[in-house]
Write an enzyme that holds these catalytic residues in place. Structure first.
Site, PDB file in Angstrom:
ATOM      1  N   LYS A  10       4.923  -3.876  -6.897  1.00 37.25           N
ATOM      2  CA  LYS A  10       6.495  -3.671  -7.315  1.00 37.25           C
ATOM      3  C   LYS A  10       7.176  -3.806  -5.996  1.00 37.25           C
ATOM      4  CE  LYS A  10       9.948  -2.572 -10.184  1.00 37.25           C
ATOM      5  NZ  LYS A  10      10.409  -3.911 -10.782  1.00 37.25           N
ATOM      6  N   GLU A  66      15.955 -17.382 -12.096  1.00 35.29           N
ATOM      7  CA  GLU A  66      15.330 -16.132 -12.726  1.00 35.29           C
ATOM      8  C   GLU A  66      14.064 -16.431 -13.712  1.00 35.29           C
ATOM      9  OE1 GLU A  66      14.897 -12.986 -11.680  1.00 35.29           O
ATOM     10  OE2 GLU A  66      14.736 -11.886 -13.505  1.00 35.29           O
ATOM     11  N   LYS A  72      10.253 -15.255 -13.517  1.00 32.81           N
ATOM     12  CA  LYS A  72       9.495 -14.583 -14.470  1.00 32.81           C
ATOM     13  C   LYS A  72       8.309 -15.143 -15.292  1.00 32.81           C
ATOM     14  CE  LYS A  72      11.279 -11.537 -13.212  1.00 32.81           C
ATOM     15  NZ  LYS A  72      12.361 -11.024 -12.864  1.00 32.81           N
ATOM     16  N   GLU A 118       5.546 -15.339 -12.432  1.00 27.51           N
ATOM     17  CA  GLU A 118       4.681 -14.077 -12.059  1.00 27.51           C
ATOM     18  C   GLU A 118       3.954 -13.715 -13.423  1.00 27.51           C
ATOM     19  OE1 GLU A 118       8.614 -11.327 -11.788  1.00 27.51           O
ATOM     20  OE2 GLU A 118       6.790 -10.558 -10.639  1.00 27.51           O
ATOM     21  N   ASN A 139      -0.671   2.169   5.903  1.00 20.04           N
ATOM     22  CA  ASN A 139       0.461   1.058   5.053  1.00 20.04           C
ATOM     23  C   ASN A 139       0.875   0.128   6.169  1.00 20.04           C
ATOM     24  OD1 ASN A 139       2.303  -0.415   3.763  1.00 20.04           O
ATOM     25  ND2 ASN A 139       3.666   1.231   3.627  1.00 20.04           N
ATOM     26  N   GLY A 140       0.557  -1.118   6.175  1.00 16.76           N
ATOM     27  CA  GLY A 140       1.169  -2.034   7.159  1.00 16.76           C
ATOM     28  C   GLY A 140       0.115  -3.065   7.401  1.00 16.76           C
ATOM     29  N   TRP A 158      -2.583  -2.750  -1.627  1.00 14.46           N
ATOM     30  CA  TRP A 158      -2.364  -4.111  -2.091  1.00 14.46           C
ATOM     31  C   TRP A 158      -3.040  -4.948  -0.927  1.00 14.46           C
ATOM     32  CZ3 TRP A 158       0.086  -8.375   0.093  1.00 14.46           C
ATOM     33  CH2 TRP A 158       0.249  -9.737  -0.928  1.00 14.46           C
ATOM     34  N   CYS A 214       0.724  -1.191  -0.022  1.00 15.42           N
ATOM     35  CA  CYS A 214       0.039  -0.078  -0.146  1.00 15.42           C
ATOM     36  C   CYS A 214       0.918   1.084   0.055  1.00 15.42           C
ATOM     37  CB  CYS A 214      -0.991   0.125   1.141  1.00 15.42           C
ATOM     38  SG  CYS A 214      -1.980  -1.484   1.232  1.00 15.42           S
ATOM     39  N   ARG A 261       3.139   0.147  -5.105  1.00  9.52           N
ATOM     40  CA  ARG A 261       2.951  -0.470  -4.203  1.00  9.52           C
ATOM     41  C   ARG A 261       1.671  -1.269  -3.967  1.00  9.52           C
ATOM     42  NH1 ARG A 261       5.251   1.682   0.912  1.00  9.52           N
ATOM     43  NH2 ARG A 261       7.148   2.594   0.387  1.00  9.52           N
ATOM     44  N   HIS A 281      16.650 -36.298  -9.185  1.00 12.20           N
ATOM     45  CA  HIS A 281      16.328 -36.484  -7.859  1.00 12.20           C
ATOM     46  C   HIS A 281      14.778 -36.016  -7.519  1.00 12.20           C
ATOM     47  CE1 HIS A 281      20.573 -37.363  -6.786  1.00 12.20           C
ATOM     48  NE2 HIS A 281      20.730 -36.283  -7.675  1.00 12.20           N
TER      49      HIS A 281
END
Ligand code: M6R
Length: 587
Positions: free
Chosen positions: A582, A461, A465, A468, A100-101, A76, A2, A28, A484
């Site tokens: 982000k 990575e 990507k 997401e 925010n929190g 968020w 947020c 945010r 394995h």
């Protein structure tokens, strides 16, 4: 997560000021957005919309107000679905707040207030803050005293801006665990409280950052004044600094999305990082390195571990910040603790840094956003040269982080930056081919990215990507590990992306790929130009062969473009994937 913003001003354009700040804070979270202001009749007005700030902007387009005080929020969702009733601001008894929190004990407070006859409208933890403040006002406390009395009840983290309709000339902010910046306009006619200086980039000439437990009380009388009080309510000085964050005028420059633009900027990011790099520290005093981060930044750390141990022989650990901060790591004076973060606001990385600092040990930050919390709090600092990264997926910032780490440990003269950027540009020029390969992959049930050595972190990575952006389940694995367990997954519905540059692991990686092919798995090889592979049913992408140390940069651009095109061909929003933000400012 947020983002919050608020304003107390002699000017009239508070709506545009709040909305444009929220647009800058959207990194945010973008589940909902809202504003509240006190109108000329001393009544609170509130407008909230589900989804992006753009929806809120449309809703307020024709709004005409003479208000001089307002608060805004982009959410968020943590507690309660992304629906309007859970959107901020929350209002109770004429008090409106943005938060925010996370309030960890909100259920207990809510129960107590319900017993007192209070009625709740939302499922949000944040609503208890407004209710608690208004409850204390009803018992006879002033707005300021009610804020002071309410805050010690809250467990968790918060940055809160509050207004009260009976005192339209007072704006109060307070924080614990979440960042809060107070900004003053250059003409002194406006004061702002926001999550960060980016939100205030075009508004405030000077900024000060609150410390945990601080309150800022802003007044509009003959002029705008403010005072900062610490948790014991004693007045304190917090230094003002110039707000040199340039106004965020980043555009897509003709690209379809920010993400595509940012991948195309990767070669230039490498060049800028190389040219601007200067080490802030003498490394000879350290026997160990500890790299701490989250997500893609963590993978930059995994990559750096290979380089540091191989090229300079310093023992290196890589730690996921959310684990590191809560376990009992054995810390030592001979270790340099390096914190890697694009945003500089990731709460787990920030708190890991604080834990290390509290032990009096040396910390170094590698951060892209200047003046962010991690940048401000680390002892030594490296600012990466990626420039603003708008797409939620980290792309060019990974290049900047990885190259900064390499340059920290390896003499600049040993790195051929021209070779690197040229090879990255060559990968970019193959975008049509990568698009075609993405088309073959896009309907796979899941993806398996494998590689050995420095290609392993790039596999991690690549998988991150892919998941997401395209919402395909994807795993990154060291090639040697697939038998394995993961091999059991392999059939024709799974695509394996084999990162096989022509390095010392090449033959072994190819053998692993053959094991997948033998089980009807579908395979894409990302290998070097000139390599002859002839497995009929496989797909191939060829990237230039460069110095093995630098090869990961070239592979990275390839897997970023691949993830981009898989998601695009599924018709997905690559800049703002679902459920993400982000900057991850809650744990
Ligand atoms: O701002 P940070 O680098 O600290 O962020 C860490 C992660 O949240 C971030 O890398 C995330 O994993 C990205 N969305 C990945 O693309």
């Amino acid at each position: 997560m947020c983002g919050i913003v608020s304003v107390l001003t002699f000017e009239k354009e508070i709506i545009e000021c709040l909305i444009s700040s929220l647009e800058r804070l959207e990194y945010r979270g973008y589940d909902s957005a809202g504003i509240a202001y006190i109108d000329e009749n001393s009544k609170i007005e509130r407008i909230r919309r589900v989804g992006k700030v753009a929806h809120l902007r449309q809703a307020v387009e024709k709004l005409n107000t003479n208000s001089h005080i307002g608060i805004g929020h982009t959410r968020w969702a943590t507690h309660g679905k992304a629906i309007e009733k859970n959107a901020h601001p929350h209002i109770a008894g004429g008090v409106a707040i943005v938060h925010n929190g996370i309030i960890e004990n909100f259920e207990q407070i809510k129960r107590e207030l319900l017993n007192e006859g209070e009625v709740f409208e939302s499922d949000s933890d944040s609503e208890v803050i407004a209710k608690l403040i208004s409850y204390h006002i009803k018992t006879g406390l002033s707005f300021t005293e009610a804020m002071k009395t309410s805050m010690p009840r809250l467990k968790g983290t918060y940055a809160i801006a509050a207004i009260y309709e009976k005192q339209p000339n007072v704006l109060i902010g307070t924080k614990k665990g979440s960042p809060m910046a107070v900004g003053l306009s250059s003409d002194g006619r406006s004061i702002f409280i926001a999550s960060d200086s980016v939100a205030l980039s075009s508004l405030a000439g000077q900024i000060t950052y609150l410390e945990d437990g601080d309150f800022v009380i802003c007044l509009k009388e003959e002029e705008i004044t403010y005072k900062i009080l610490d948790s014991s309510f004693s007045e304190v000085n917090r230094s003002l600094i110039l707000n040199n964050i340039a106004q965020n005028t980043v555009t897509k420059s003709g690209f379809a999305d920010f993400m595509l633009k940012e991948i195309f900027e990767e070669p230039n990011t490498a060049l800028e990082t190389f040219n601007n790099f200067g080490s802030p520290i003498d490394l000879s005093q350290y026997k160990n390195i500890s790299l701490i981060a989250c997500g893609t930044s963590y993978y930059a750390g995994v990559l750096a571990k290979y380089w540091i141990e191989d090229l300079v022989g310093i023992h290196t650990d890589v730690e996921i910040a959310s684990e590191f901060r809560y376990r009992n790591p054995v810390l030592s004076k001979s270790t340099l603790y390096i914190f890697i973060s694009q945003s500089g606001e990731t709460i787990d990385t920030l708190n890991a840094l604080r834990n290390v600092k509290a032990q009096g040990l040396d910390t170094l930050s590698i951060v892209n956003v200047e003046s962010s919390s991690i940048d401000r709090e680390a002892k030594y600092k490296i600012k990466t040269s990626a420039g603003p990264e708008i797409g939620v997926a980290s792309t060019k910032s990974f290049i900047a982080q990885a190259l900064s780490l390499l340059l920290l440990f390896v003499d600049k003269n040993k790195i051929d930056i021209k070779e690197i950027t040229h090879a990255m540009n060559e990968v970019i020029s193959q975008y049509e081919k990568i698009k075609n390969v993405a088309n073959k992959i896009k309907n796979s049930k899941s993806l398996l990215y494998i590689g050995r050595g420095t290609s392993y972190p790039i596999a991690l990575e690549g998988a991150l990507k892919a998941k997401e952006l395209s919402y395909i389940s994807a795993e990154g694995y060291p090639s040697g590990e697939i038998k394995h367990g993961p091999m059991a997954l392999v059939d024709e519905s799974i695509y394996s992306i084999i990162l096989a540059p022509q390095d010392k692991y090449f033959e072994k990686t190819i053998s692993n790929a053959q094991e997948i092919l033998a089980r009807n798995g579908r395979v894409l090889f990302i290998t070097n130009e000139g390599v002859q592979l002839n497995f009929g049913q496989a797909s191939y992408l060829y990237v230039p062969k460069i110095d093995p140390t630098a090869q990961p940069f070239v592979l990275t651009t390839a897997i970023h473009l691949l993830a981009y095109y898989i998601a695009k061909q599924k018709g997905l929003n690559v800049d703002q994937p679902r459920n993400l933000a982000k900057s991850v400012t809650v744990e």
